[in-house]
Write an enzyme that holds these catalytic residues in place. Structure first.
Site, PDB file in Angstrom:
ATOM      1  N   ASN A   1      49.328  34.731  36.544  1.00  0.00           N
ATOM      2  CA  ASN A   1      49.223  34.145  35.204  1.00  0.00           C
ATOM      3  C   ASN A   1      49.353  32.613  35.205  1.00  0.00           C
ATOM      4  O   ASN A   1      49.794  32.004  34.238  1.00  0.00           O
ATOM      5  CB  ASN A   1      50.212  34.812  34.240  1.00  0.00           C
ATOM      6  CG  ASN A   1      51.651  34.694  34.713  1.00  0.00           C
ATOM      7  OD1 ASN A   1      51.933  34.034  35.709  1.00  0.00           O
ATOM      8  ND2 ASN A   1      52.554  35.315  33.990  1.00  0.00           N
TER       9      ASN A   1
ATOM     10  N   TYR B   1      62.942  33.853  42.560  1.00  0.00           N
ATOM     11  CA  TYR B   1      62.762  34.962  41.609  1.00  0.00           C
ATOM     12  C   TYR B   1      63.859  36.019  41.740  1.00  0.00           C
ATOM     13  O   TYR B   1      63.659  37.169  41.350  1.00  0.00           O
ATOM     14  CB  TYR B   1      61.381  35.589  41.795  1.00  0.00           C
ATOM     15  CG  TYR B   1      60.279  34.820  41.091  1.00  0.00           C
ATOM     16  CD1 TYR B   1      60.261  34.699  39.699  1.00  0.00           C
ATOM     17  CD2 TYR B   1      59.239  34.226  41.796  1.00  0.00           C
ATOM     18  CE1 TYR B   1      59.253  34.015  39.035  1.00  0.00           C
ATOM     19  CE2 TYR B   1      58.222  33.533  41.149  1.00  0.00           C
ATOM     20  CZ  TYR B   1      58.237  33.434  39.765  1.00  0.00           C
ATOM     21  OH  TYR B   1      57.234  32.761  39.112  1.00  0.00           O
TER      22      TYR B   1
ATOM     23  N   HIS C   1      54.336  28.973  35.840  1.00  0.00           N
ATOM     24  CA  HIS C   1      55.730  29.341  35.583  1.00  0.00           C
ATOM     25  C   HIS C   1      56.339  28.242  34.721  1.00  0.00           C
ATOM     26  O   HIS C   1      56.022  27.069  34.904  1.00  0.00           O
ATOM     27  CB  HIS C   1      56.522  29.434  36.894  1.00  0.00           C
ATOM     28  CG  HIS C   1      58.012  29.472  36.663  1.00  0.00           C
ATOM     29  ND1 HIS C   1      58.686  30.639  36.400  1.00  0.00           N
ATOM     30  CD2 HIS C   1      58.939  28.467  36.587  1.00  0.00           C
ATOM     31  CE1 HIS C   1      59.968  30.358  36.189  1.00  0.00           C
ATOM     32  NE2 HIS C   1      60.148  29.052  36.296  1.00  0.00           N
TER      33      HIS C   1
ATOM     34  N   ARG D   1      56.940  26.547  27.077  1.00  0.00           N
ATOM     35  CA  ARG D   1      56.709  27.992  26.949  1.00  0.00           C
ATOM     36  C   ARG D   1      55.595  28.250  25.928  1.00  0.00           C
ATOM     37  O   ARG D   1      54.797  29.165  26.088  1.00  0.00           O
ATOM     38  CB  ARG D   1      57.993  28.701  26.499  1.00  0.00           C
ATOM     39  CG  ARG D   1      59.154  28.637  27.477  1.00  0.00           C
ATOM     40  CD  ARG D   1      58.973  29.458  28.719  1.00  0.00           C
ATOM     41  NE  ARG D   1      58.782  30.868  28.471  1.00  0.00           N
ATOM     42  CZ  ARG D   1      58.795  31.801  29.437  1.00  0.00           C
ATOM     43  NH1 ARG D   1      59.001  31.469  30.707  1.00  0.00           N
ATOM     44  NH2 ARG D   1      58.590  33.069  29.144  1.00  0.00           N
TER      45      ARG D   1
ATOM     46  N   GLU E   1      66.457  25.256  38.178  1.00  0.00           N
ATOM     47  CA  GLU E   1      65.140  25.363  38.818  1.00  0.00           C
ATOM     48  C   GLU E   1      64.613  23.993  39.248  1.00  0.00           C
ATOM     49  O   GLU E   1      63.958  23.872  40.280  1.00  0.00           O
ATOM     50  CB  GLU E   1      64.154  26.058  37.868  1.00  0.00           C
ATOM     51  CG  GLU E   1      64.496  27.529  37.660  1.00  0.00           C
ATOM     52  CD  GLU E   1      63.545  28.249  36.721  1.00  0.00           C
ATOM     53  OE1 GLU E   1      63.728  29.465  36.520  1.00  0.00           O
ATOM     54  OE2 GLU E   1      62.619  27.615  36.163  1.00  0.00           O
TER      55      GLU E   1
ATOM     56  N   LYS F   1      50.674  28.128  39.708  1.00  0.00           N
ATOM     57  CA  LYS F   1      50.737  29.233  40.667  1.00  0.00           C
ATOM     58  C   LYS F   1      49.479  29.314  41.544  1.00  0.00           C
ATOM     59  O   LYS F   1      48.450  28.699  41.236  1.00  0.00           O
ATOM     60  CB  LYS F   1      50.958  30.542  39.891  1.00  0.00           C
ATOM     61  CG  LYS F   1      52.300  30.604  39.158  1.00  0.00           C
ATOM     62  CD  LYS F   1      52.518  31.965  38.505  1.00  0.00           C
ATOM     63  CE  LYS F   1      53.877  32.021  37.805  1.00  0.00           C
ATOM     64  NZ  LYS F   1      54.126  33.362  37.213  1.00  0.00           N
TER      65      LYS F   1
END
Ligand code: IDP
Ligand code: MG
Length: 140
Positions: free
Chosen positions: A114, A51, A117, A87, A128, A11
């Site tokens: 953060n 999103y 993604h 994750r 995605e 990000k």
């Protein structure tokens, strides 16, 4: 367990601080292979579409603004159990709750900024990945 592919995005808060290499090292050290990668700046329309599931959440507008505030690196990660493994490597959405040694614990600035993604299911990973990549841009 099976070999899977998942979509990752480094990000704008992380690209701004020149952390692409450090974050990529986390993936590689933990058994994920970067099989597709591109640096780009999301348009407002792209960020809104990506999103869309969060459209009704109070932070949606700010999230779109943040995700378009600078370049991102979109990437396809491949490995055993890649969706769940990524994750785990990323850590909790909120860096305050992220486990030690995770990317978000070590690099995130806030619950919004953060750093990364990662797709949350195999089905979403497929969607995605194709949001950003064609099959001819992914090389194992
Ligand atoms: P995830 O990225 O861990 O899957 P999601 O709940 O899918 O988390 O949220 C998507 C993104 O929206 C987060 O990564 C973060 O950038 C942002 N976000 C999530 N919750 C909040 C919040 O409470 N305030 C501001 N931004 C948030
Ligand atoms: Mg999510």
């Amino acid at each position: 367990m099976a070999v899977e592919k998942t979509l990752s995005i480094i990000k704008p808060d992380a690209t701004r601080r020149n952390l692409t290499g450090k974050i990529n090292a986390r993936f590689e050290e933990n058994g994920l292979k970067i099989v597709g990668q591109r640096r780009l700046r999301l348009t407002k329309e792209q960020a809104e579409r990506f999103y869309e599931v969060h459209k009704e959440r109070p932070f949606y507008g700010e999230l779109v603004e943040f995700m378009t505030s600078g370049p991102v690196v979109v990437q396809v990660l491949q490995g055993e159990d890649a969706v769940a493994l990524n994750r785990k490597i990323m850590g909790d959405t909120n860096p305050a709750n992220a486990a030690e040694g995770t990317i978000r614990r070590d690099f995130a600035e806030s619950i919004e900024a953060n750093s990364v993604h990662g797709s949350d299911s195999l089905g979403n990973a497929e969607k995605e990945i194709h949001f950003f990549f064609s099959d001819t841009e992914i090389f194992e």
